[in-house]
Scaffold this active site. Structure first.
Site, PDB file in Angstrom:
ATOM      1  N   ASN A  32     -27.592 -17.656  31.883  1.00 14.62           N
ATOM      2  CA  ASN A  32     -27.324 -16.350  32.672  1.00 14.62           C
ATOM      3  C   ASN A  32     -29.038 -15.617  32.816  1.00 14.62           C
ATOM      4  O   ASN A  32     -29.440 -15.372  32.055  1.00 14.62           O
ATOM      5  CB  ASN A  32     -26.645 -15.437  31.999  1.00 14.62           C
ATOM      6  CG  ASN A  32     -26.326 -14.179  32.602  1.00 14.62           C
ATOM      7  OD1 ASN A  32     -27.069 -13.070  32.548  1.00 14.62           O
ATOM      8  ND2 ASN A  32     -24.970 -14.083  33.346  1.00 14.62           N
ATOM      9  N   LYS A  84     -34.011  -7.088  32.099  1.00 20.69           N
ATOM     10  CA  LYS A  84     -33.744  -6.107  30.835  1.00 20.69           C
ATOM     11  C   LYS A  84     -33.070  -6.710  29.648  1.00 20.69           C
ATOM     12  O   LYS A  84     -31.997  -7.490  29.700  1.00 20.69           O
ATOM     13  CB  LYS A  84     -33.202  -5.140  31.439  1.00 20.69           C
ATOM     14  CG  LYS A  84     -33.730  -4.097  32.242  1.00 20.69           C
ATOM     15  CD  LYS A  84     -32.988  -2.957  32.424  1.00 20.69           C
ATOM     16  CE  LYS A  84     -33.711  -2.020  33.603  1.00 20.69           C
ATOM     17  NZ  LYS A  84     -32.592  -1.308  34.240  1.00 20.69           N
ATOM     18  N   GLY A 104     -25.298 -14.869  39.739  1.00 18.65           N
ATOM     19  CA  GLY A 104     -26.579 -14.021  40.032  1.00 18.65           C
ATOM     20  C   GLY A 104     -27.761 -15.137  40.518  1.00 18.65           C
ATOM     21  O   GLY A 104     -27.415 -16.308  41.173  1.00 18.65           O
ATOM     22  N   ASP A 105     -28.852 -14.797  39.925  1.00 17.24           N
ATOM     23  CA  ASP A 105     -29.924 -15.519  40.712  1.00 17.24           C
ATOM     24  C   ASP A 105     -30.060 -17.002  39.847  1.00 17.24           C
ATOM     25  O   ASP A 105     -30.503 -17.869  40.663  1.00 17.24           O
ATOM     26  CB  ASP A 105     -31.296 -14.855  40.378  1.00 17.24           C
ATOM     27  CG  ASP A 105     -31.596 -13.714  41.124  1.00 17.24           C
ATOM     28  OD1 ASP A 105     -31.017 -13.667  42.410  1.00 17.24           O
ATOM     29  OD2 ASP A 105     -32.414 -12.780  40.674  1.00 17.24           O
ATOM     30  N   SER A 106     -29.338 -17.030  38.708  1.00 14.53           N
ATOM     31  CA  SER A 106     -29.382 -18.443  38.221  1.00 14.53           C
ATOM     32  C   SER A 106     -28.516 -19.407  39.163  1.00 14.53           C
ATOM     33  O   SER A 106     -28.827 -20.572  39.334  1.00 14.53           O
ATOM     34  CB  SER A 106     -28.847 -18.581  36.725  1.00 14.53           C
ATOM     35  OG  SER A 106     -28.488 -17.327  36.324  1.00 14.53           O
ATOM     36  N   ARG A 120     -17.049 -18.358  48.862  1.00 15.03           N
ATOM     37  CA  ARG A 120     -16.021 -17.687  48.427  1.00 15.03           C
ATOM     38  C   ARG A 120     -14.670 -18.013  48.824  1.00 15.03           C
ATOM     39  O   ARG A 120     -13.720 -18.088  48.303  1.00 15.03           O
ATOM     40  CB  ARG A 120     -16.389 -16.217  48.523  1.00 15.03           C
ATOM     41  CG  ARG A 120     -17.160 -15.799  47.394  1.00 15.03           C
ATOM     42  CD  ARG A 120     -17.061 -14.130  47.056  1.00 15.03           C
ATOM     43  NE  ARG A 120     -17.648 -13.946  45.830  1.00 15.03           N
ATOM     44  CZ  ARG A 120     -18.295 -12.620  45.523  1.00 15.03           C
ATOM     45  NH1 ARG A 120     -18.517 -11.919  46.570  1.00 15.03           N
ATOM     46  NH2 ARG A 120     -18.771 -12.471  44.411  1.00 15.03           N
ATOM     47  N   GLY A 150      20.498 -35.712  13.637  1.00 14.73           N
ATOM     48  CA  GLY A 150      21.305 -36.814  13.868  1.00 14.73           C
ATOM     49  C   GLY A 150      22.645 -36.778  13.312  1.00 14.73           C
ATOM     50  O   GLY A 150      23.420 -35.984  13.951  1.00 14.73           O
ATOM     51  N   GLY A 180     -20.657  -9.303  37.677  1.00 11.11           N
ATOM     52  CA  GLY A 180     -20.385  -8.132  36.771  1.00 11.11           C
ATOM     53  C   GLY A 180     -19.156  -8.682  35.845  1.00 11.11           C
ATOM     54  O   GLY A 180     -18.933  -8.579  34.582  1.00 11.11           O
TER      55      GLY A 180
HETATM   56  P1  13P Z   1      19.499 -37.619  10.301  1.00 12.42           P
HETATM   57  O1  13P Z   1      19.579 -36.073  10.949  1.00 12.42           O
HETATM   58  O2  13P Z   1      20.960 -38.199  10.629  1.00 12.42           O
HETATM   59  O3  13P Z   1      18.748 -38.063   9.277  1.00 12.42           O
HETATM   60  O4  13P Z   1      18.888 -38.447  11.702  1.00 12.42           O
HETATM   61  C1  13P Z   1      17.605 -38.026  12.113  1.00 12.42           C
HETATM   62  C2  13P Z   1      17.100 -38.552  13.582  1.00 12.42           C
HETATM   63  O5  13P Z   1      16.800 -39.896  13.515  1.00 12.42           O
HETATM   64  C3  13P Z   1      17.476 -38.016  14.771  1.00 12.42           C
HETATM   65  O6  13P Z   1      16.712 -38.874  15.644  1.00 12.42           O
END
Ligand code: 13P
Length: 649
Positions: free
Chosen positions: A318, A199, A352-354, A37, A630, A375
């Site tokens: 188990n 059991k 446990g025992d295992s 432990r 973009g 447990g």
């Molecule tokens: P647009 O959003 O101009 O289509 O470009 C996406 C893009 O290539 C972003 O990495």
């Protein structure tokens, strides 16, 4: 696991209270018999101190029941811990109060303090809030690495979490959850479960919980006789739970209905009394005559079990299959331990025992996971939630991430206006992460203008080498030096115009990660590939190649950007459904490469003609976590509108 891990905590200079389980077995003289432990807790302690954290350890030892018992002080644990850790630690004589607070205040980064036995206070087992608050006062963050006590709602396990800003799982705790939780919930088939012990009543809930997941159950130990008896087979004087015969029958029926298998012993080792000097012999058939009792599984049963073990890909075991405490009846259990060690499967031992049989056979290192919780593991396997785990902080969901890729656009004066304009309009947007990705030439400007802002920035590309004769290239060190957080890797325009292939991109991703940059890795198919229905194949290949050798810790730092090439700069964006279909596919592939938990946390952006008009519909999709924008990121109004919509979603 959707809980915070110690690995997620920024521990440098922080006081971390770690609940360990140092409840080690002691002999009559109070000497520690077994240090497993203590050694099991080392990875978590090291994780904290090696990163400059201050570790304050707390545990119980024995049954102190609210009294100070000299023999149950943590002094001996401290000695063993120092050896295991290879470092001096400070042991205190209390776990709360002014003198403890003063010692903690005097800690330096990397120091370790061990507090006194927490069960010297009744308030611990009572989960007393005032006491919990005093414990919490000692730390900045709390870590629970004591899976084996997590089924107890005690102050150092549950109460304390209410008074700290972050409560995380330790590494041992994570391992237990990974194997007892995930591996069992989502097993690689065939899934074999071996249950023993005396059991049926102790294992009913496990049967119920696992029934629909298991291919085959192997039953041994005392409980096998109740099952045999329920089938009308003679069991002599064997231990039988008469009031559980119906339950045993019902389990057998349900297993059959579920089209899984349950295999009971076909022969036994029997004895004329329950003692170590009893007369014993092999009983070569299922039934047992009067005057004799079943004590262990016989050789034919071992052979039968062996065949199943050889077929399995996941095995959970188990409980012993014989009377393990009497030496002449432990053979079956030892044989199983050895068979599991030879198996190709993921092998999980439920305590446990295992676990003792595994240790006695000296095959610990051939077993995938031996649970430290008795447990607690049983309750976990029964599908119950453990209060100590429930109380830990949840991981934040995937936060929306919008990045504006400026591509090869803007001169300095445009860039300055654009950054300032958007910065001003998006001030206070807390629900999303925002990044600008300008040309290299504006990075210095970004560093200057965004120094006090939440907006991050990054580069559109980098070379994988750190420095050298690579005319025209920019290295990850240079990007870091300019304050970049992100770097786009593998944009389709770079794949197309600069012939960048997956192998090169994989090197770039690795290098970016090595230098602390977060890669945005772009994948996506061309129109032609989509027309030929190859889109998923193409993206899958880009993922597999690009992520080769990336570890499960590293993938968490990568954003995937799905950018269908046919939608980039064309005004022809993918429908939200088309995008979602691919994002779901990507998440699924990541879960195959790593696992489900990791894939559910990886952020996947969509890119391709995203505007303020379509961004809401795109972001509403379950697997889309942001956008790589973009054209629309080049105008103050358009981009800030888009960001506002995302922030308000
Ligand atoms: P647009 O959003 O101009 O289509 O470009 C996406 C893009 O290539 C972003 O990495």
């Amino acid at each position: 696991m959707n809980k915070l891990s110690v690995r997620d905590l920024d521990v440098k200079g922080k006081r971390i209270l770690i609940r360990t389980d140092f409840n080690v077995p002691l002999d009559k003289k109070g000497e520690i018999i077994d240090i497993i432990r203590i050694t099991s807790s080392i990875p978590t302690i090291k994780n904290v101190i090696d990163r400059g954290g201050r570790a304050i350890l707390i545990s119980h030892l024995g049954r102190a029941k609210g009294e100070v018992i000299e023999g149950l002080r943590m002094n001996k644990v401290a000695e063993k811990l120092e050896v295991a850790l290879g470092k001096k630690i400070k042991k205190l004589n209390d776990c709360i109060g002014t003198s403890v607070e003063m010692s903690v205040a005097g800690m330096k980064d990397g120091d370790v303090i061990l507090l006194e036995n927490v069960r010297f206070y009744n308030e611990e087992e009572d989960n007393d809030p005032e006491f919990a608050q005093k414990l919490a006062k000692l730390c900045d963050y709390y870590v629970n690495d004591a899976f084996s006590v997590s089924h107890r709602a005690h102050a150092s396990v549950v109460g304390v979490t209410k008074f700290v800003s972050k409560a995380a799982a330790g590494l041992l705790m994570e391992k237990e959850i990974k194997y007892l939780g995930q591996a069992v919930q989502n097993p690689k088939r065939p899934f074999l479960v071996i249950l023993g012990g005396s059991k049926v009543s102790d294992k009913i809930e496990i049967f119920k919980h696992l029934l629909h997941k298991v291919d085959t159950f192997l039953i041994g130990g005392g409980m096998a006789y109740t099952f045999l008896k329920s089938q009308g087979i003679l069991t002599g004087d064997s231990l039988v739970e008469k009031d559980k015969l119906d339950v045993a029958n019902e389990i057998l029926e349900n297993v059959k209905k579920n089209h899984s298998k349950i295999i009971l012993p076909v022969d036994h080792i029997i004895a004329d009394e329950f003692s170590k000097t009893a007369n014993s012999r092999v009983q070569d058939e299922k039934s047992i005559p009067d005057g004799w009792r079943g004590m262990d599984i016989g050789p034919k049963t071992i052979e039968l079990f062996k065949k199943e073990i050889e077929k399995a890909n996941t095995i959970l075991w188990n409980g012993p299959v014989g009377v393990y405490e009497l030496p002449q009846f432990k053979n079956g259990t030892i044989a199983l331990a050895k068979l599991l060690a030879e198996s190709k499967a993921t092998t999980i031992i439920g305590g446990g025992d295992s676990a003792a049989a595994i240790h006695d056979s000296n095959v610990e290192d051939k077993i995938t996971h031996i649970s430290t919780g008795g447990g607690a593991s049983l309750e976990f396997l029964e599908g119950k939630s453990l209060p100590g785990i429930e109380a830990l902080s949840d991981i934040e969901g995937r936060k929306i991430f919008i990045a504006g890729n400026w591509k090869m656009n803007t001169l300095q004066k445009d860039a300055r206006i654009l950054i300032n304009g958007i910065k001003e309009k998006t001030d206070g947007f807390k629900n999303i992460d925002i990044a600008f990705i300008p040309p290299y030439t504006h990075l210095f400007l970004m560093q200057d203008i965004l120094k006090d802002s939440n907006i991050k920035f990054g580069a559109q590309n980098m070379y994988f080498e750190e420095k050298g004769a690579y005319t025209g290239e920019i290295s990850p060190l240079m990007l870091k030096d300019l304050g970049c957080t992100y770097v786009i890797i593998g944009h389709s325009e770079r794949r197309k115009y600069f012939n960048e292939n997956d192998e090169l991109l994989n090197k770039k991703i690795k290098s970016a990660l090595k230098h602390g940059l977060f890669p945005i890795y772009c994948v996506g198919e061309t129109q032609e590939e989509r027309d030929k229905n190859l889109h998923q194949k193409v993206v899958e290949k880009q993922l597999i190649n690009g992520l080769t050798g990336i570890t499960s810790d590293e993938i968490k730092k990568i954003t995937i950007a799905y950018e269908p090439v046919w939608a980039i700069g064309t005004g022809k964006n993918a429908t939200p459904e088309q995008a979602e279909e691919m994002h779901k596919f990507i998440r699924n592939r990541i879960s195959v490469i790593y696992d489900e938990e990791i894939s559910s946390n990886v952020r996947i952006q969509y890119g391709g003609s995203v505007t303020s008009e379509n961004v809401a519909d795109i972001l509403k999709q379950e697997n889309i976590d942001g956008a790589l924008v973009g054209g629309a990121s080049l105008k103050i109004d358009t981009f800030s509108d888009l960001l506002k919509i995302a922030n308000n979603l």
